[in-house]
Design a protein around this motif. Structure first.
Motif, PDB file in Angstrom:
ATOM      1  N   VAL A  34       0.829  -1.190   0.000  1.00  0.00           N
ATOM      2  CA  VAL A  34       0.000   0.000   0.000  1.00  0.00           C
ATOM      3  C   VAL A  34       0.867   1.245   0.000  1.00  0.00           C
ATOM      4  O   VAL A  34       0.625   2.194  -0.721  1.00  0.00           O
TER       5      VAL A  34
ATOM      6  N   THR B  48       1.823   2.383  -3.325  1.00  0.00           N
ATOM      7  CA  THR B  48       0.804   2.969  -4.185  1.00  0.00           C
ATOM      8  C   THR B  48       0.383   4.354  -3.717  1.00  0.00           C
ATOM      9  O   THR B  48      -0.280   5.071  -4.432  1.00  0.00           O
TER      10      THR B  48
ATOM     11  N   TYR C 172      -3.079   6.504   6.771  1.00  0.00           N
ATOM     12  CA  TYR C 172      -4.161   5.524   6.742  1.00  0.00           C
ATOM     13  C   TYR C 172      -3.673   4.116   6.648  1.00  0.00           C
ATOM     14  O   TYR C 172      -4.083   3.238   7.361  1.00  0.00           O
ATOM     15  N   PHE C 173      -2.823   3.935   5.723  1.00  0.00           N
ATOM     16  CA  PHE C 173      -2.564   2.556   5.344  1.00  0.00           C
ATOM     17  C   PHE C 173      -1.362   1.948   6.010  1.00  0.00           C
ATOM     18  O   PHE C 173      -1.102   0.797   5.871  1.00  0.00           O
TER      19      PHE C 173
ATOM     20  N   HIS D 229     -13.538  13.470  -0.839  1.00  0.00           N
ATOM     21  CA  HIS D 229     -13.248  14.413   0.247  1.00  0.00           C
ATOM     22  C   HIS D 229     -14.371  14.550   1.243  1.00  0.00           C
ATOM     23  O   HIS D 229     -14.127  14.653   2.440  1.00  0.00           O
TER      24      HIS D 229
ATOM     25  N   GLN E  64     -17.191  10.932   3.717  1.00  0.00           N
ATOM     26  CA  GLN E  64     -16.354  10.005   4.477  1.00  0.00           C
ATOM     27  C   GLN E  64     -17.143   8.841   5.075  1.00  0.00           C
ATOM     28  O   GLN E  64     -16.575   7.938   5.667  1.00  0.00           O
TER      29      GLN E  64
ATOM     30  N   LEU F 116      -9.054   5.807  -7.886  1.00  0.00           N
ATOM     31  CA  LEU F 116      -7.983   5.911  -6.892  1.00  0.00           C
ATOM     32  C   LEU F 116      -8.321   6.922  -5.810  1.00  0.00           C
ATOM     33  O   LEU F 116      -8.036   6.708  -4.644  1.00  0.00           O
ATOM     34  N   SER F 117      -8.958   8.015  -6.245  1.00  0.00           N
ATOM     35  CA  SER F 117      -9.282   9.024  -5.239  1.00  0.00           C
ATOM     36  C   SER F 117     -10.306   8.479  -4.243  1.00  0.00           C
ATOM     37  O   SER F 117     -10.256   8.780  -3.054  1.00  0.00           O
TER      38      SER F 117
ATOM     39  N   ALA G 103     -10.321   5.744  -3.004  1.00  0.00           N
ATOM     40  CA  ALA G 103      -9.628   4.900  -2.032  1.00  0.00           C
ATOM     41  C   ALA G 103      -9.387   5.621  -0.714  1.00  0.00           C
ATOM     42  O   ALA G 103      -9.155   4.989   0.304  1.00  0.00           O
ATOM     43  N   SER G 104      -9.461   6.937  -0.724  1.00  0.00           N
ATOM     44  CA  SER G 104      -9.223   7.649   0.527  1.00  0.00           C
ATOM     45  C   SER G 104     -10.439   7.626   1.442  1.00  0.00           C
ATOM     46  O   SER G 104     -10.378   8.096   2.562  1.00  0.00           O
TER      47      SER G 104
ATOM     48  N   SER H 158     -12.234   5.891   3.918  1.00  0.00           N
ATOM     49  CA  SER H 158     -11.814   4.741   4.724  1.00  0.00           C
ATOM     50  C   SER H 158     -12.941   3.740   4.944  1.00  0.00           C
ATOM     51  O   SER H 158     -12.694   2.573   5.203  1.00  0.00           O
ATOM     52  N   CYS H 159     -14.199   4.225   4.864  1.00  0.00           N
ATOM     53  CA  CYS H 159     -15.338   3.336   5.108  1.00  0.00           C
ATOM     54  C   CYS H 159     -15.656   2.443   3.931  1.00  0.00           C
ATOM     55  O   CYS H 159     -16.387   1.471   4.083  1.00  0.00           O
TER      56      CYS H 159
ATOM     57  N   ALA I  74      -5.142   0.306  -2.453  1.00  0.00           N
ATOM     58  CA  ALA I  74      -5.222   1.484  -1.595  1.00  0.00           C
ATOM     59  C   ALA I  74      -6.464   1.453  -0.714  1.00  0.00           C
ATOM     60  O   ALA I  74      -6.469   2.003   0.375  1.00  0.00           O
ATOM     61  N   CYS I  75      -7.507   0.797  -1.192  1.00  0.00           N
ATOM     62  CA  CYS I  75      -8.754   0.748  -0.437  1.00  0.00           C
ATOM     63  C   CYS I  75      -8.662  -0.368   0.597  1.00  0.00           C
ATOM     64  O   CYS I  75      -9.014  -1.515   0.323  1.00  0.00           O
TER      65      CYS I  75
END
Lengths: 492, 674
Positions: free
Chosen positions: A441, A444, A474-475, B566, B569, B587-588, B590-591, B593-594, B617-618
């Motif tokens: 992770v 990436t 986070y990761f 953004h 969440q 990809l975005s 992936a931020s 978190s839920c 990333a997720c």
């Protein structure tokens, strides 16, 4: 009279397991009988209730009794002394016990008891006189009436004797009332019969002998009793059916069978039958006979091929019984409580099970060992297959039985087989794997960190959130910041 | 609003740094009272806790329940919150034995409830440490733990104070494990063994023998027979018994029972093919207190069945979904039962105007009525229902296609207490909607496939039904922005809206909906006019968005994803198939978190490497639907790694589909119905 005495004796034995020593005192006898009282009589008493043993081993030699009769003559004959005798005997048994009890001895109470005894003895005397009188007066009475009267009298007799026993028992300074109160009469009971027998006729003589045998048999019986317990032990130890013990109850008269003893080598030899010409061994005689055909035409005749026993069966053959060659074994003919083995197979199985190493191990459980391969096979049939185990250690072959057991008892619970827990305890460890995750992770992160930045800076709050949402934090679980509350969520 | 206030406070605090912290002056009780009220948005509490140290500490002290997202964070979180009593791990797909050990050591005796129903990868050892360290554990949910074996059940049995235990779908647990639980957990009040296929009569019997406190017992789909019934019926406190799909139990065995269970209040005998009214009446004999009876997909509803229910004076709810029904049977039900509050005849064959009318006229106190797919009923039934059952709060009548548009006016006129109304696939028109808008308490309204309604009708709903939380407009093709605007401006509490295939919907609808701050589910499949602008508005306005379906919205691209990443969440589920989202957008996302559930089929701009990066990333992904083509384009170890992380892949091999005309689709459906 003889019959009467017979029933009398038996009933008293059966009912009270003992009889009054005073009975002996009353009957005019030359030889008082409590002389029988010795250490053995303690053992008699234990087994007395079991009347079924009477009549077993009728052929037991009389010799065994002789030492007892000798002691009998040596002992004093004064009935009044009997307490002392008992006392002495007790002291022989347990001196300390007597010492402890001496201070408790009350002479006044003793006197009272003695006078009571006297009364009772008189009653008893009358009763016996009555019996004797009846006998002589009405000889032609029907059998049934006689037996009825006998029963009535014996009932009275028993109650009086019972009272006598309890009273005389209380006379004894020993604490062991149960022991001291019941044992002396017991020993004397045998003695009662002697005098009555000697005085009458030859038939009574037999009675006498059987009386002696009573004591003798109880000896024997005691022995068998020991056997019983021994046997239990062995069963528990081996946890298998002892085929060779099956003939336990067999009671062949001595001399009615011949005892054979094979040597150890013979027993353990894989083959029992050997060709006299080439020496080849066979397990079965039939196979040997088949083999013999190859050695010449003379072995091919129907006579030679027939089962040898068949011809011999015409003449009476002495039954064969086998002895174990192992010294000290209870199956050895030298053992004084010898129990014969029935067949050669019994000998083989007995010898292997009892005196050989258990060389066959169960391949399933790897714990159970056997010396006889057939036992292993029997075990393997059930081993590991549906063993339903309770926490108390009890196993069941059926699940419903186990559950019935658990439902019945508090605190018992099904035991889960150990291999299952083992299998689970070595579950996949994910330590390394997780590190792997964060590494991948991490690599990436760069690629989308830039795209992330475009939308940032909307509000004051958002600034905070961007910091929070920084993918790097986070990761990677190692880099956990207190501000990062993305890690959990609650939905009320 | 709250957030802004909080921000001001935050600023004040910063400016007064030199002084004593004002928040220290607040007493613990006041802060706790504030925290008690902060329960609309999960993020509020977190923001609040960041105000200052003392509030942070107080928040840590106050929090009793926790719903973590990842097991990696557990040690830190549990360290921060020492008084957790309820731990919901249903968002953590991966909980291994180490995590359970960490939990058990951190929570100790304070932990009373733990939910592991969605988690995997734990085993006997973790459960054992949990049971031994957390002595006060009362609730344990182990549903779906399909890998657990008897040893794990034996570990659970160490939790001596356990009162509620869910073991649904624990298929490998057998009687032995259940036996351990029965002996160990004497205080059990509820146990669910649904789908525990390894459990037979013996295990159930032992539960009934050992756990005398049982109130609720779910034995659905167990291979049990009548053997375990006598001891179950002896349970003194048993109130709730579910025996759905127990094929091993038949009439003969039930009639052999001498007495029923007296304490029983709720009985579910659905899908028990071998039980008729004969066995049923034997089972419920003596159960005078029975309140709820479910006989879905069971024996035919005949006068005999109704007769067997005659003595149940407390019966309030009867569910006969999917049963064969005769008019005589329904009439008898009307005559035999005292007064029902809830009746479900969903998908029953044979429901006619005659039967239904005679039934509802006898049960005037009916609160909930489900006549879904009773295709034979007409206006007559609706007239009887609306005139007899004025207190109805819930009416579900999906696909009652013979009911004419005039009948719906009656519903609005006479059943003004309705809170839930399902009119999916009906003939209702704007007049009907206007009438229904009188139901001011209406919170859930389903108008899917209602082709006769338009913005005009919807405007009435928007004006009068301010409590509406759920609105389904699936394929109601006449609806446009004007209707949605009316809803958005009138129904501020809206939580769920579905306007899939309302092809005229544009961004302005979404912009107006962004005022509904509570919106958590937004579905707009096949609305080609929606662009990223609309999605951005939703993302900014609806912070609680958890489920977003924008399949076949071709005009939504990466610009829509960035604001989502953004602002949303709380987003947990997203469907992006057939949209114009590319690698960057994915990809975005992936931020977030839920984010757990992702469907990405037929994304033209998606490359294998972009997908791989997004998937890696997720971290919280549990389910991903992908086109089967990616299976060969991406390295196998990648999928293995993701699966080890707790993610499940569903591979789809569907061809790219062109959109059907909504009206033609409806006709097709009607053809299929016999």
């Amino acid at each position: 009279m003889m019959d009467h005495m017979d029933t009398l004796c038996q009933e008293t034995w059966a009912k009270s397991s003992s009889s009054g020593n005073e009975l002996a005192k009353n009957i005019p006898t030359k030889k008082p009988s409590f002389t029988n009282y010795n250490l053995d009589s303690h053992q008699h008493q234990q087994k007395w209730e079991d009347t079924s043993i009477f009549g077993i081993r009728t052929d037991t030699p009389f010799q065994e009794f002789n030492p007892q009769s000798e002691t009998q003559s040596l002992l004093p004959s004064n009935p009044n002394d009997h307490i002392k005798i008992v006392d002495r005997k007790n002291s022989q048994i347990n001196e300390t016990l007597q010492i402890n009890k001496i201070p408790d001895w009350d002479p006044r109470a003793m006197l009272n008891n003695l006078s009571f005894l006297e009364q009772k003895i008189h009653q008893l005397q009358d009763l016996v006189h009555l019996i004797v009188g009846r006998r002589s007066q009405v000889p032609g009475q029907p059998e049934e009436l006689v037996t009825q009267q006998q029963q009535l009298i014996t009932a009275d007799l028993t109650s009086i004797i019972g009272q006598l026993i309890t009273t005389s028992g209380s006379l004894l300074p020993s604490v062991k009332h149960t022991l001291s109160a019941t044992t002396p009469p017991l020993g004397q009971l045998g003695g009662i019969l002697f005098p009555s027998g000697t005085g009458m006729n030859s038939r009574l003589q037999r009675q006498h002998s059987s009386g002696t045998k009573v004591s003798d048999q109880s000896n024997q019986m005691d022995v068998t009793g020991n056997y019983g317990t021994e046997q239990n032990y062995s069963i528990e130890e081996h946890e298998m059916k002892e085929e060779d013990d099956a003939d336990e109850g067999e009671n062949l008269p001595p001399g009615s069978y011949e005892i054979l003893q094979l040597e150890k080598e013979e027993i353990l030899a894989p083959h029992a039958h050997f060709c006299t010409i080439c020496g080849k061994g066979f397990k079965r005689d039939a196979n040997l006979r088949m083999h013999m055909r190859g050695h010449g035409d003379e072995y091919k005749t129907p006579a030679a091929l027939a089962k040898p026993n068949k011809e011999a069966s015409s003449e009476p053959v002495l039954i064969k019984r086998y002895s174990c060659p192992f010294a000290g074994c209870r199956r050895s003919k030298d053992h004084k409580k010898f129990q014969a083995l029935k067949t050669i197979l019994c000998v083989k199985n007995h010898y292997k099970r009892t005196h050989c190493d258990k060389s066959y191990t169960c391949s399933r459980c790897n714990t159970k060992k056997f010396s006889v391969i057939a036992d292993l096979k029997t075990h393997e049939k059930h081993c590991g297959k549906d063993r339903w185990l309770c926490s108390c250690g009890t196993t069941f072959s059926r699940k419903d039985k186990l559950f019935g057991h658990i439902a019945l008892f508090q605190g018992h619970t099904p035991a889960i087989p150990r291999d299952e827990t083992k299998g689970l305890s070595s579950g996949p460890s994910d330590k390394g794997e997780e590190n792997d995750v964060s590494n991948k992770v991490g690599s990436t992160n760069y690629s989308f960190g830039s795209s992330d930045a475009t939308g940032s800076g909307a509000q004051n709050i958002m600034d905070v959130k961007v910091g929070v949402d920084d993918p790097a934090s986070y990761f990677s679980p190692l880099n956990f910041d207190t501000c990062n509350f993305g890690g959990f969520h609650e939905y009320p | 609003m709250k957030r802004q206030k909080m921000t001001i406070e935050f600023d004040d605090n910063n400016s007064n740094k030199s002084n004593n912290n004002l928040f220290d002056l607040l007493s613990e009780e006041i802060v706790f009272a504030i925290l008690d009220l902060l329960n609309t948005n999960p993020l509020d509490r977190k923001s609040f806790s960041l105000v200052c140290k003392s509030v942070y500490n107080l928040e840590s002290k106050h929090r009793k329940t926790l719903k973590p997202l990842r097991q990696e964070h557990l040690p830190r979180i549990l360290n921060r919150y020492p008084h957790i009593s309820h731990l919901d791990l249903s968002l953590c797909p991966r909980i291994n034995d180490n995590s359970l050990t960490v939990i058990s050591n951190a929570c100790k005796d304070s932990l009373r409830s733990i939910d592991l129903s969605r988690s995997r990868f734990f085993s006997y050892n973790g459960l054992m440490s949990l049971a031994l360290n957390c002595k006060n554990l009362v609730d344990v949910d182990l549903s779906n733990a399909t890998e657990l074996r008897d040893a794990a059940a034996a570990a659970v049995a160490e939790a001596k104070n356990l009162e509620r235990l869910w073991l649904g779908r624990c298929k490998l647990i057998t009687d032995m494990g259940i036996g351990c639980i029965a002996v160990g957990c004497k205080k059990l009040r509820l146990i669910s063994l649904k789908w525990c296929l390894g459990v037979t009569d013996l295990g159930v019997d032992l539960i009934a023998v050992k756990c005398k406190e049982i109130r609720s017992l779910d034995l659905s789909y167990l291979p049990i027979t009548n053997k375990c019934l006598p001891s179950i019926l002896k349970l003194q406190y048993l109130e709730d018994l579910a025996m759905e799909g127990c094929f091993g139990i038949d009439d003969d065995s039930l009639t052999a029972l001498k007495h029923g269970c007296k304490s029983l209040k709720r009985l579910d005998m659905s899908s028990c093919q071998n039980i008729s009214y004969v066995g049923l009446s034997s089972l419920i004999s003596g159960a005078g207190g029975l309140e709820q009876l479910t006989l879905a997909y069971g024996c035919p509803v005949t006068p005999a069945l109704a007769n067997s229910l005659k003595n149940l004076s407390a019966l309030q709810s009867v569910k006969l979904d999917g049963c064969m029904v005769t008019s005589a049977g329904l009439k008898a039900l009307g005559n035999c039962l005292i007064s029902l509050r809830e009746l479900s005849l969903s998908k029953c064959l044979g429901v006619t105007d005659e039967g239904l009318s005679s039934l509802v006229t006898k049960h005037r106190e009916l609160r909930k009525l489900d006549i879904t797919c009773c295709r034979k009923i007409t206006d007559a039934s609706i007239a009887h229902i609306s005139s007899s059952c004025g207190n109805l709060t819930s009416l579900r009548m999906e696909s009652c296609t013979l009911v004419s548009r005039e009948a719906f006016v009656l519903i609005g006129q006479r059943c003004q207490f309705l809170e839930e109304l399902d009119l999916t696939d009906n003939e209702i028109d704007d007049e009907g909607l206007k009438s229904i808008s009188r139901c001011s308490k209406l919170s859930s309204l389903k108008l899917g496939i209602c082709l006769n309604i338009s913005d005009e009708g919807l405007a009435y709903i928007g004006m009068h039904c301010s409590k509406l939380t759920e609105l389904d407009l699936y394929r109601s093709a006449e609806i446009t922005d004007a209707g949605i605007l009316a809803i958005a401006s009138g129904c501020h509490d809206l939580e769920m809206i579905n306007m899939s295939y309302c092809r005229d919907i544009t961004d302005s609808s979404l912009i107006s909906l962004s005022k509904c701050a509570r919106l958590n589910t937004f579905e707009s499949r096949g609305c080609p006019l929606i662009t990223s602008l609309g999605i951005a508005a939703i993302a900014v306005g609806c912070k609680q968005l958890t489920k977003l379906d924008i399949k076949k919205c071709h005009n939504i691209d990466d610009n829509g994803m960035l604001p989502l990443a953004h602002f949303s969440q709380n987003l947990r589920q997203i469907t992006l198939s057939y949209s114009s989202v590319t690698d960057v957008g994915l990809l975005s996302l992936a931020s977030i978190s839920c984010l757990q559930n992702m469907t990405v089929l037929h994304l033209k701009g998606l490359t294998p490497s972009g997908l791989a990066a997004a998937l890696l990333a997720c971290g919280g992904l549990t389910k991903v639907k992908l086109h089967v083509a990616f299976k060969s384009l991406l390295p196998h170890p990648l999928f293995e790694h993701l699966e080890a992380r707790g993610c499940v892949f569903e591979w789809r091999d569907k061809q790219f589909q062109a959109e059907l005309d909504p009206k033609c689709w409806k006709l097709q459906l009607e053809d299929m119905i016999p």
